[in-house]
Design a protein around this motif. Structure first.
Motif, short mmCIF file in Angstrom:
data_model
loop_
_atom_site.label_atom_id
_atom_site.label_comp_id
_atom_site.label_asym_id
_atom_site.label_seq_id
_atom_site.Cartn_x
_atom_site.Cartn_y
_atom_site.Cartn_z
N TYR A 51 12.43 26.98 -2.30
CA TYR A 51 13.02 26.88 -3.64
C TYR A 51 11.92 26.76 -4.69
CZ TYR A 51 17.21 25.58 -0.93
OH TYR A 51 18.24 25.55 -0.03
N THR A 52 10.87 26.01 -4.34
CA THR A 52 9.75 25.82 -5.28
C THR A 52 9.05 27.15 -5.54
OG1 THR A 52 9.42 23.60 -4.38
CG2 THR A 52 7.64 24.51 -5.71
N PHE A 55 11.55 29.34 -7.98
CA PHE A 55 11.72 28.93 -9.38
C PHE A 55 10.38 28.71 -10.09
CE2 PHE A 55 15.79 27.80 -7.42
CZ PHE A 55 16.67 28.39 -8.30
N ALA A 56 9.50 27.94 -9.45
CA ALA A 56 8.20 27.69 -10.08
C ALA A 56 7.40 28.98 -10.18
CB ALA A 56 7.43 26.64 -9.29
N ALA A 288 7.94 24.83 -15.58
CA ALA A 288 8.28 25.08 -14.17
C ALA A 288 8.57 23.79 -13.42
CB ALA A 288 7.13 25.83 -13.50
N ASN A 289 7.76 22.76 -13.69
CA ASN A 289 7.94 21.50 -12.96
C ASN A 289 9.10 20.67 -13.48
OD1 ASN A 289 5.84 20.90 -10.74
ND2 ASN A 289 4.62 21.84 -12.36
N THR A 292 12.21 23.20 -11.75
CA THR A 292 12.26 23.30 -10.29
C THR A 292 12.96 22.11 -9.62
OG1 THR A 292 10.25 24.65 -10.29
CG2 THR A 292 10.87 23.60 -8.21
N GLY A 297 13.51 21.70 -5.80
CA GLY A 297 12.13 22.05 -5.49
C GLY A 297 11.17 20.90 -5.73
#
Length: 573
Positions: A51-52, A55-56, A288-289, A292, A297
Motif C-alpha cells: 500500500y505504501t 500511494f506514496a 505522501a506521508n 498513505t 501504509g
C-alpha cells in the motif's frame, strides 16, 4: 497543480511516455518484493508495504521536487518503525507517520530543505551503516529458519534471541535462502536488465513449493493471505495524549525521511545533470506521508536504489514514478494470492543484499583511514545506532561533530603580535617582534579567524596577557576576521573597557563591511570611537606615532618603526 508540475513536463512527447512506461514498470517489479520485505522487517504485515509503494510512490512523484524520485518504504526506516511498532503498536505507527508528514510539509513551507546539507557526512555514513547492520542481522533468523523468536527494539537483544534459538535451524529454509541469494547475485551478470530480487524470489519460491512444501514458513503461514483489493480509507484515532507521546518518534521519522529523500534527489541530480527543488521535495514527501497512513501504509521516503533504477532505464518525467505505483496496484489486484506462497527465507537474502549495498562500506573505510575527529564521530554514531537507537546516535553524533567543529574553528584563530618589516616594504610580520625590537608605547596585533564563542576567550587572554606592560596605544588588525558572534563581541568589549580604563587608546584597522555593521549595531563603534577605525594599518601607525608620549621615546633603542630613530634622538625643549 499547474505551478507544481510546470517545467517537469516541458518537451514531453510520445517517446518520453514510452520511456516512462518502461522504466516505471521495471521499478514497479523491483519495488514489490522490497515493499513486502521492508514491511515485514518493520514488524507489520507485507501488504502494508505494498500500500505504501502505491500511494506514496504516486504522490511523491506528483508533488515532489525531483523529476526522477521514486518513493516508498525503505530500509533506513526499518529500525525506527520496528521500534515504534514494538513500543506503541501499528495503529500508533500510522498516527506517527501522519504527524511526520505534517512536519515535513512545515519544513518545506519554511524552506528548511537546505538545512539538511549541514548534517555532517560522518554522521550520515555512521547511522546508515548502523541501519544496514540492523537490517542484515534482523534477517538472519528468516535465513536460518529459526522458530519461536521474539522481536526486540534493540538490535543487541535480537542478536541474543537469535543465539538462544540456533538449535531450531531449518536446513530447508537455508537451502531456499541460498538459492534466492545465488539468483540475486548471478542474474545481473547473465541478464543485466532483469531485476535480480524478482528472479531470486520466483526461483526459490518455486523450489520451495515443489520440494519443501510445508517445510518452510511463508508469508501466508506467518501473516495470513495478502488481500487482492485496495485498503479502506480510515483516519487513525487522534487524541492529544497520543500525539504528545508520539512527538519524538514522529520527529525522528520526519528527519530521517527528509535526509533520505534529499540524498536520493541529490543522487538523481548527479545522474541526470538536473536540479531538484529541496523544499518542494519535502512538501511532496509530507503530502505522501499524510495520505498513505489513511490507507494503512507505513512511512515512506525517497528510495535511492529504485530512483537510480528508474533513471537507468530511461525515465523522462515524474510520470514514471506514477506508473510504478499503478503497476504495483495492478499486481496487488491480480497476483496478491500468489505472493502469500513466498517463503520468508526468500525475502531474507533480498534485504541482506539491500543492507550490504546501503552499508556505505567504501566511505566508511575512507573516513576511518583519516584517523581524525571525523573518524571518531563515525564510529560513535555507528555503534550507538547498532547498540542503542537511531535517535540517540544522531543526537550524540551531531553534538560530537559540533564540538569538534568548534574546536577546529577555535584552533584556526591566530592572534599574533606584529611590527613593520622595513626590509620587506614595511609589511607587518610577527617574526620582527623580539626583546630588542618592540615598541613600549604601541602594540600591534593581527587577528586571523572567526571571533566566536569557541575562540573568544582565547582571543581576550592572549591580548590582555601580552599588554601587561600597559602600552598607550593598541592597534588591532581585523581584516581577516570573517565574523564575530555575541560572545566574541562581549570579549572584544571587555578588552576595550580594560584598555581604556588604564588610559590607553584602541585603534582598529581593515574591518570588513559586514563586521563593521555589526559593531555599529552593538555600540562598540561608538565606544571605540569612529575616528579610531582605519582602512589601512599604515594610517593607524601614523596616527599612533602622533599620539605617543615623545618624552618616553628619547633614548629608546627598540626602533620598532622608521620614525623611531629620529624620535629617540629628538630632545623636547
Amino acid at each position: 497543480m499547474d505551478k507544481i508540475l510546470r517545467g517537469r513536463f516541458e518537451g514531453y512527447s510520445l517517446n518520453s511516455f514510452k520511456r516512462d512506461v518502461v522504466s516505471g514498470t521495471i521499478v514497479g517489479i523491483v519495488a514489490i518484493p522490497l515493499a513486502m520485505s521492508f514491511a515485514i522487517a518493520s514488524g507489520v504485515k507485507p501488504e502494508y508495504g505494498i500500500y505504501t509503494a502505491i500511494f506514496a510512490g504516486i504522490l511523491i512523484s506528483l508533488f515532489g521536487g525531483s523529476k526522477y524520485q521514486i518513493g516508498g518504504p525503505t530500509g533506513a526506516f526499518v529500525p525506527i518503525l520496528l521500534g515504534v511498532v514494538l513500543a506503541y503498536g501499528y495503529e500508533d505507527l500510522l498516527l506517527a507517520g501522519l504527524m511526520a508528514g505534517a512536519m515535513l510539509i512545515l519544513m518545506g513551507v519554511f524552506r528548511l530543505g537546505l538545512l539538511i546539507q549541514y548534517i555532517p557526512r560522518p554522521v550520515t555514513i555512521g547511522f546508515t551503516a548502523g541501519i544496514a547492520v540492523i537490517i542484515f542481522s534482523g534477517q538472519i533468523a528468516n535465513f536460518l529458519g529459526l522458530q519461536g523468536l521474539k522481536q526486540h527494539e534493540r538490535s543487541i537483544d535480537n542478536m541474543r534471541e537469535i543465539a538462544s534459538h540456533l538449535h531450531t535451524i531449518n536446513i530447508y529454509s537455508i537451502t531456499v535462502a541460498a538459492i534466492c541469494l545465488a539468483a540475486i547475485l548471478i542474474t545481473p551478470k547473465v541478464l543485466p536488465k532483469v531485476p535480480g530480487p524478482l528472479v531470486g524470489i520466483i526461483v526459490s519460491s518455486v523450489v520451495a513449493a515443489l520440494f519443501f512444501n510445508g517445510q518452510v514458513a511463508t508469508i501466508g503461514t506467518t501473516y495470513g493471505e495478502i488481500p487482492n483489493r485496495l485498503p479502506q480509507f480510515r483516519i487513525p484515532e487522534i487524541t492529544v495524549d497520543r500525539m504528545i507521546s508520539l512527538l519524538g518518534p514522529a520527529f525522528v521519522i520526519a528527519m530521517l525521511g527528509a535526509i533520505e529523500s534529499l540524498l536520493s534527489a541529490v543522487v538523481a541530480d548527479g545522474m541526470t545533470n538536473s536540479k531538484h527543488n529541496s523544499n518542494r521535495e519535502l512538501i511532496g514527501q509530507g503530502i505522501a506521508n499524510m495520505v498513505t497512513p489513511l490507507f494503512g501504509g507505513i512511512p515512506a521516503t525517497g528510495a535511492i536504489a529504485r530512483t537510480a533504477t528508474n533513471i537507468k532505464f530511461g525515465a523522462a518525467s515524474p510520470l514514471s514514478g506514477v506508473i510504478h505505483g499503478v503497476f504495483v496496484l495492478i499486481t496487488l489486484l491480480i497476483f496478491a494470492p500468489l505472493a502469500s506462497h513466498i517463503p520468508l527465507a526468500s525475502l531474507a537474502p533480498v534485504l541482506m543484499v539491500v543492507a550490504w549495498n546501503m552499508s556505505e562500506r567504501k566511505h566508511f573505510k575512507h573516513v576511518l583511514k583519516l584517523k581524525s575527529g571525523d573518524s571518531l564521530v563515525l564510529i560513535i554514531t555507528f555503534l550507538l545506532t547498532v547498540l542503542t537507537s537511531l535517535t540517540i546516535a544522531v543526537i550524540v553524533g551531531l553534538m560530537l561533530a559540533v564540538l569538534l567543529f568548534v574546536k577546529r574553528m577555535s584552533d584556526m584563530l591566530i592572534v599574533s603580535k606584529v611590527l613593520p618589516d622595513h626590509k620587506n616594504n614595511g609589511k607587518v610580520q610577527p617574526h620582527i617582534v623580539n626583546e630588542t625590537r618592540d615598541c613600549p608605547q604601541i602594540s600591534i596585533y593581527t587577528i586571523e579567524g572567526p571571533l566566536f564563542f569557541g575562540a573568544a576567550q582565547t582571543f581576550e587572554e592572549r591580548i590582555l596577557k601580552s599588554i601587561h606592560y600597559q602600552p598607550k596605544i593598541l592597534i588591532l588588525r581585523m581584516g581577516k576576521v570573517p565574523f564575530i558572534d555575541a560572545t566574541g563581541e562581549a570579549y572584544l568589549r571587555n578588552i576595550v573597557k580594560n584598555f581604556k580604563a588604564q588610559g590607553g587608546r584602541l585603534l582598529v584597522t581593515g574591518v570588513q563591511p559586514g563586521l563593521k555593521i555589526l559593531l555599529d549595531k552593538s555600540g562598540l563603534t561608538k565606544e571605540i570611537g569612529e575616528e579610531h577605525f582605519f582602512e589601512h594599518t599604515g594610517e593607524a601607525i601614523n596616527y599612533a606615532l602622533g599620539s605617543v608620549n615623545r618624552n618616553h621615546c628619547i633614548g629608546c633603542k627598540h626602533f620598532a618603526f622608521r620614525e623611531c630613530e629620529e624620535l629617540s634622538a629628538t630632545k623636547i625643549s
